[in-house]
Design a protein around this motif. Structure first.
Motif, short mmCIF file in Angstrom:
data_model
loop_
_atom_site.label_atom_id
_atom_site.label_comp_id
_atom_site.label_asym_id
_atom_site.label_seq_id
_atom_site.Cartn_x
_atom_site.Cartn_y
_atom_site.Cartn_z
N ARG A 17 0.73 -1.15 0.16
CA ARG A 17 -0.01 0.15 0.15
C ARG A 17 0.88 1.47 -0.05
N LYS A 60 1.01 2.18 -6.90
CA LYS A 60 0.49 1.57 -8.08
C LYS A 60 -0.82 2.23 -8.45
N ASP A 78 -8.80 -2.97 -6.46
CA ASP A 78 -9.75 -2.57 -5.41
C ASP A 78 -11.04 -2.00 -5.65
N ARG A 90 -10.49 -11.91 0.21
CA ARG A 90 -9.38 -12.37 -0.48
C ARG A 90 -10.00 -13.37 -1.45
N GLY A 137 -2.35 -4.66 -2.32
CA GLY A 137 -0.98 -4.83 -1.76
C GLY A 137 -0.82 -6.51 -1.28
N ARG A 183 -9.33 1.79 3.90
CA ARG A 183 -8.37 1.00 4.13
C ARG A 183 -8.15 0.51 5.69
N ARG A 211 6.25 -10.12 3.25
CA ARG A 211 5.83 -10.16 1.86
C ARG A 211 6.97 -9.94 0.84
C1 S3P Z 1 -4.27 -4.79 1.17
C2 S3P Z 1 -3.94 -3.86 0.49
C3 S3P Z 1 -5.27 -2.83 -0.28
C4 S3P Z 1 -6.47 -3.75 -0.25
C5 S3P Z 1 -6.76 -4.18 1.19
C6 S3P Z 1 -5.78 -5.20 1.69
C7 S3P Z 1 -3.22 -5.41 1.85
O1 S3P Z 1 -4.99 -2.50 -1.46
O2 S3P Z 1 -6.47 -4.56 -1.01
O3 S3P Z 1 -7.10 -3.33 2.13
O4 S3P Z 1 -3.44 -6.68 2.19
O5 S3P Z 1 -1.96 -4.91 1.82
P1 S3P Z 1 -3.87 -1.30 -1.86
O6 S3P Z 1 -2.43 -1.73 -1.88
O7 S3P Z 1 -4.23 -0.74 -2.90
O8 S3P Z 1 -3.96 -0.16 -0.63
#
Ligand code: S3P
Length: 172
Positions: A10, A14, A33, A57, A79, A121, A140
């Motif tokens: 995040r 991107k 998202d 997920r 992310g 978020r 990660r």
């Molecule tokens: C997440 C990142 C978020 C979103 C969700 C989970 C993560 O996306 O998919 O909150 O697990 O890192 P962004 O990277 O676009 O904020």
């Protein structure tokens, strides 16, 4: 295949770099998202709190599968998309995957200055904040690394990052 998928933590850039890159290529841009939120009719924070991370997920995996069937597309993934091995395999097979490797402090500054953050978020652990980013990023990192075809420093300005990705795409 004419498809670029941006992966990264995040705040790695991107969603900011993606549209600029798409314009340079004359392709469409999709933010995974936003599409998940539109089809669920609620924010990701609400999906996490009302339905649980597992449901999110599952939606993320379904959505990724659909997006990886479109052509001439730049895709900003969430992310955590690399957490599932099925997603990593699909991404590697179906897209030129670029990892925006942006340092934790820069991601944290960007997340805090994004007005949509609080509404959209969810915290991913009880810690939240910079410590959460540092911990999850180091967990990660190997997953981003094994999924990426190309690694770009995402802390530069969005246009510079978009140009760097464009060059990597042309040389692939
Ligand atoms: C997440 C990142 C978020 C979103 C969700 C989970 C993560 O996306 O998919 O909150 O697990 O890192 P962004 O990277 O676009 O904020």
């Amino acid at each position: 295949m004419e498809r670029i998928a941006l992966i990264g933590y995040r705040g790695s850039g991107k969603s900011t770099v993606g549209p600029r890159l798409a314009v340079k290529l004359g392709w469409q841009f999709h933010d995974a998202d936003l599409l998940i939120e539109a089809s669920a009719g609620k924010s990701i924070a609400q999906i996490f709190s009302e339905d649980g991370e597992g449901t999110f997920r599952n939606l993320e995996e379904e959505n990724l599968g659909a997006l990886l069937k479109t052509e001439k597309v730049v895709l900003a993934t969430g992310g955590g998309v690399i957490l599932r091995d099925t997603n990593r395999v699909k991404l590697k097979q179906e897209a030129f995957v670029v990892w925006l490797d942006t340092d934790a402090a820069t991601c944290w500054t960007r997340i805090q200055s994004d007005s949509a953050t609080i509404a959209r978020r969810p915290n991913l652990t009880e810690t939240g904040g910079l410590m959460e980013i540092e911990r999850l990023m180091s967990e990660r990192r190997p997953l981003y690394e094994m999924t990426a075809c190309s690694v770009v420093d995402g802390s530069a300005s969005p246009d510079v990052v978009a140009d760097t990705i464009l060059q990597a795409w042309k040389k692939r």
